[in-house]
Design a protein around this motif. Structure first.
Motif, PDB file in Angstrom:
ATOM      1  N   THR A 153      37.079  53.675  32.328  1.00  0.00           N
ATOM      2  CA  THR A 153      37.109  52.476  33.165  1.00  0.00           C
ATOM      3  C   THR A 153      38.171  51.507  32.649  1.00  0.00           C
ATOM      4  O   THR A 153      38.443  51.449  31.443  1.00  0.00           O
ATOM      5  CB  THR A 153      35.738  51.771  33.179  1.00  0.00           C
ATOM      6  OG1 THR A 153      35.828  50.590  33.979  1.00  0.00           O
ATOM      7  CG2 THR A 153      35.274  51.389  31.779  1.00  0.00           C
ATOM      8  N   TYR A 181      40.314  44.479  32.250  1.00  0.00           N
ATOM      9  CA  TYR A 181      40.295  43.384  33.227  1.00  0.00           C
ATOM     10  C   TYR A 181      39.493  42.204  32.720  1.00  0.00           C
ATOM     11  O   TYR A 181      39.861  41.043  32.963  1.00  0.00           O
ATOM     12  CB  TYR A 181      39.754  43.896  34.557  1.00  0.00           C
ATOM     13  CG  TYR A 181      40.634  44.930  35.225  1.00  0.00           C
ATOM     14  CD1 TYR A 181      41.993  45.021  34.919  1.00  0.00           C
ATOM     15  CD2 TYR A 181      40.120  45.829  36.144  1.00  0.00           C
ATOM     16  CE1 TYR A 181      42.804  45.967  35.515  1.00  0.00           C
ATOM     17  CE2 TYR A 181      40.918  46.778  36.758  1.00  0.00           C
ATOM     18  CZ  TYR A 181      42.260  46.843  36.436  1.00  0.00           C
ATOM     19  OH  TYR A 181      43.051  47.784  37.036  1.00  0.00           O
ATOM     20  N   GLN A 182      38.398  42.468  32.010  1.00  0.00           N
ATOM     21  CA  GLN A 182      37.627  41.365  31.432  1.00  0.00           C
ATOM     22  C   GLN A 182      38.465  40.583  30.429  1.00  0.00           C
ATOM     23  O   GLN A 182      38.448  39.345  30.415  1.00  0.00           O
ATOM     24  CB  GLN A 182      36.365  41.908  30.758  1.00  0.00           C
ATOM     25  CG  GLN A 182      35.305  42.386  31.729  1.00  0.00           C
ATOM     26  CD  GLN A 182      34.157  43.113  31.057  1.00  0.00           C
ATOM     27  OE1 GLN A 182      34.110  43.250  29.821  1.00  0.00           O
ATOM     28  NE2 GLN A 182      33.211  43.613  31.848  1.00  0.00           N
ATOM     29  N   LYS A 209      37.613  48.309  33.285  1.00  0.00           N
ATOM     30  CA  LYS A 209      36.914  47.019  33.399  1.00  0.00           C
ATOM     31  C   LYS A 209      37.022  46.186  32.123  1.00  0.00           C
ATOM     32  O   LYS A 209      37.060  44.939  32.190  1.00  0.00           O
ATOM     33  CB  LYS A 209      35.454  47.224  33.787  1.00  0.00           C
ATOM     34  CG  LYS A 209      34.560  47.783  32.700  1.00  0.00           C
ATOM     35  CD  LYS A 209      33.106  47.877  33.184  1.00  0.00           C
ATOM     36  CE  LYS A 209      32.179  48.380  32.095  1.00  0.00           C
ATOM     37  NZ  LYS A 209      30.775  48.479  32.568  1.00  0.00           N
ATOM     38  N   TYR A 210      37.085  46.839  30.968  1.00  0.00           N
ATOM     39  CA  TYR A 210      37.195  46.076  29.723  1.00  0.00           C
ATOM     40  C   TYR A 210      38.571  45.429  29.594  1.00  0.00           C
ATOM     41  O   TYR A 210      38.702  44.327  29.067  1.00  0.00           O
ATOM     42  CB  TYR A 210      36.911  46.980  28.523  1.00  0.00           C
ATOM     43  CG  TYR A 210      35.535  47.586  28.558  1.00  0.00           C
ATOM     44  CD1 TYR A 210      34.403  46.811  28.340  1.00  0.00           C
ATOM     45  CD2 TYR A 210      35.350  48.944  28.835  1.00  0.00           C
ATOM     46  CE1 TYR A 210      33.126  47.367  28.391  1.00  0.00           C
ATOM     47  CE2 TYR A 210      34.088  49.507  28.882  1.00  0.00           C
ATOM     48  CZ  TYR A 210      32.983  48.709  28.673  1.00  0.00           C
ATOM     49  OH  TYR A 210      31.722  49.256  28.740  1.00  0.00           O
ATOM     50  N   GLU A 247      39.856  40.156  38.302  1.00  0.00           N
ATOM     51  CA  GLU A 247      38.744  40.647  39.101  1.00  0.00           C
ATOM     52  C   GLU A 247      39.216  41.830  39.932  1.00  0.00           C
ATOM     53  O   GLU A 247      40.253  41.761  40.562  1.00  0.00           O
ATOM     54  CB  GLU A 247      38.203  39.549  40.004  1.00  0.00           C
ATOM     55  CG  GLU A 247      37.529  38.403  39.253  1.00  0.00           C
ATOM     56  CD  GLU A 247      36.864  37.409  40.179  1.00  0.00           C
ATOM     57  OE1 GLU A 247      36.792  37.694  41.398  1.00  0.00           O
ATOM     58  OE2 GLU A 247      36.428  36.352  39.687  1.00  0.00           O
ATOM     59  N   SER A 248      38.439  42.910  39.928  1.00  0.00           N
ATOM     60  CA  SER A 248      38.846  44.118  40.663  1.00  0.00           C
ATOM     61  C   SER A 248      37.618  44.906  41.059  1.00  0.00           C
ATOM     62  O   SER A 248      36.648  45.006  40.301  1.00  0.00           O
ATOM     63  CB  SER A 248      39.754  44.983  39.790  1.00  0.00           C
ATOM     64  OG  SER A 248      40.018  46.227  40.422  1.00  0.00           O
ATOM     65  N   ASP A 249      37.664  45.472  42.276  1.00  0.00           N
ATOM     66  CA  ASP A 249      36.614  46.381  42.720  1.00  0.00           C
ATOM     67  C   ASP A 249      37.156  47.794  42.935  1.00  0.00           C
ATOM     68  O   ASP A 249      36.529  48.610  43.595  1.00  0.00           O
ATOM     69  CB  ASP A 249      35.967  45.866  44.013  1.00  0.00           C
ATOM     70  CG  ASP A 249      36.951  45.744  45.168  1.00  0.00           C
ATOM     71  OD1 ASP A 249      38.166  46.071  44.972  1.00  0.00           O
ATOM     72  OD2 ASP A 249      36.534  45.324  46.262  1.00  0.00           O
ATOM     73  N   GLU A 275      37.323  50.419  41.219  1.00  0.00           N
ATOM     74  CA  GLU A 275      36.592  51.584  40.696  1.00  0.00           C
ATOM     75  C   GLU A 275      35.243  51.798  41.373  1.00  0.00           C
ATOM     76  O   GLU A 275      34.581  52.808  41.118  1.00  0.00           O
ATOM     77  CB  GLU A 275      36.382  51.410  39.180  1.00  0.00           C
ATOM     78  CG  GLU A 275      37.683  51.365  38.389  1.00  0.00           C
ATOM     79  CD  GLU A 275      37.453  51.213  36.894  1.00  0.00           C
ATOM     80  OE1 GLU A 275      36.287  51.180  36.467  1.00  0.00           O
ATOM     81  OE2 GLU A 275      38.451  51.135  36.148  1.00  0.00           O
ATOM     82  N   ASN A 276      34.834  50.889  42.225  1.00  0.00           N
ATOM     83  CA  ASN A 276      33.472  50.934  42.771  1.00  0.00           C
ATOM     84  C   ASN A 276      33.143  52.238  43.475  1.00  0.00           C
ATOM     85  O   ASN A 276      32.035  52.781  43.353  1.00  0.00           O
ATOM     86  CB  ASN A 276      33.238  49.765  43.723  1.00  0.00           C
ATOM     87  CG  ASN A 276      33.156  48.427  43.000  1.00  0.00           C
ATOM     88  OD1 ASN A 276      33.226  48.376  41.785  1.00  0.00           O
ATOM     89  ND2 ASN A 276      33.036  47.359  43.748  1.00  0.00           N
TER      90      ASN A 276
END
Length: 266
Positions: free
Chosen positions: A247, A252-253, A249-250, A258-260, A262-263
């Protein structure tokens, strides 16, 4: 020979991939003008070991470091050094982890400060091509369906798709069958089956697709010295569909993004 994985093995690969993801997230907060890639490398090695993993690249084929760090015109396999990063650079960071007998392996190309809008488009297009490829990683498709999707997205913008370097299967070995080119024809290649785990990794150049291998045996650059971008995710075929094991997400954090994106693959 392609080694299909059980769901239990896929979960072990996910653990390794997520440690890579967390390492890249930690690195994300450190990448800024004036920082050296050797400093990033030392941080990464310590982080991986502190979290129960072994650096997957260190010593592999005699590679001397934990991270492959490839700025600007470097495509992949760059060796960390003492040269400070500069405003406007881009930096591909590729990382591997061995844990519980299985590898994780993925990569992200970072901006160092503000970059040229043309370079931003290269980054955005290359990352989009990664997800376009992942969408094709489903049971019944063929490997080059992934390849074709990546190629179509990047060449539609006039970018060069590196031919000599490919993605690969992933598991108890870092590089397993099948190879996953970033160019190809629909309907060609091995059939994608349940339990397949792949590292899909577009390597995309702003200009020519031609590359040069340097005398250190590792560093690869674009032949025209224009920028190159590299993104990589680990993907498993679960219940016939692509599921991300890694991922961003780490990252991006750490960067406040903000991103979707990978949803759909969770």
């Amino acid at each position: 020979m392609i080694k299909l994985k059980t769901k239990e093995q896929i979960e072990l690969i996910r653990q390794s991939a997520l440690l890579v993801s967390k390492t890249l997230g930690m690195i994300a907060g450190e990448i800024k003008p004036g920082i050296t890639t050797l400093h990033l490398d030392k941080l990464a090695e310590t982080f991986i070991r502190d979290h129960g993993g072994i650096p997957g690249f260190l010593g592999m084929y005699d590679f001397p470091n934990t991270l492959c760090v490839s700025p600007n015109q470097q495509v992949v396999h760059g060796i960390p050094n003492q040269t400070p990063l500069q405003e406007g650079d881009i930096l591909s960071v590729d990382c591997g982890v061995l844990m519980n007998g299985f590898y994780g392996d993925h990569a992200y190309t970072f901006q160092v400060g503000e970059v040229d809008p043309k370079v931003k488009d290269l980054l955005e297009t290359s990352k989009k091509s990664l997800y376009d490829g992942i969408r094709q990683c489903k049971a019944g498709n063929r490997i080059e369906d992934i390849s074709f999707a990546i190629q179509k997205t990047c060449e539609s913008k006039g970018y060069g798709v590196v031919k000599e370097l490919v993605g690969h299967g992933l598991g108890a070995d870092l590089h397993e069958d099948p190879q996953v080119p970033n160019y190809g024809k629909k309907g060609r290649g091995k059939v994608i089956k349940e339990g397949l785990v792949l590292a899909i990794e577009p390597m995309i150049n702003m200009g020519t697709d031609k590359i040069t291998q340097h005398s250190d045996g590792w560093t690869i650059t674009t032949r025209d010295n224009l920028p190159s971008v590299h993104f990589e995710h680990d993907v498993a075929v679960v219940d016939g569909k692509p599921q991300l094991l890694s991922t961003f997400k780490y990252i991006y954090q750490a960067l406040g993004i903000e991103s979707d994106e990978e949803n759909e693959f969770s």
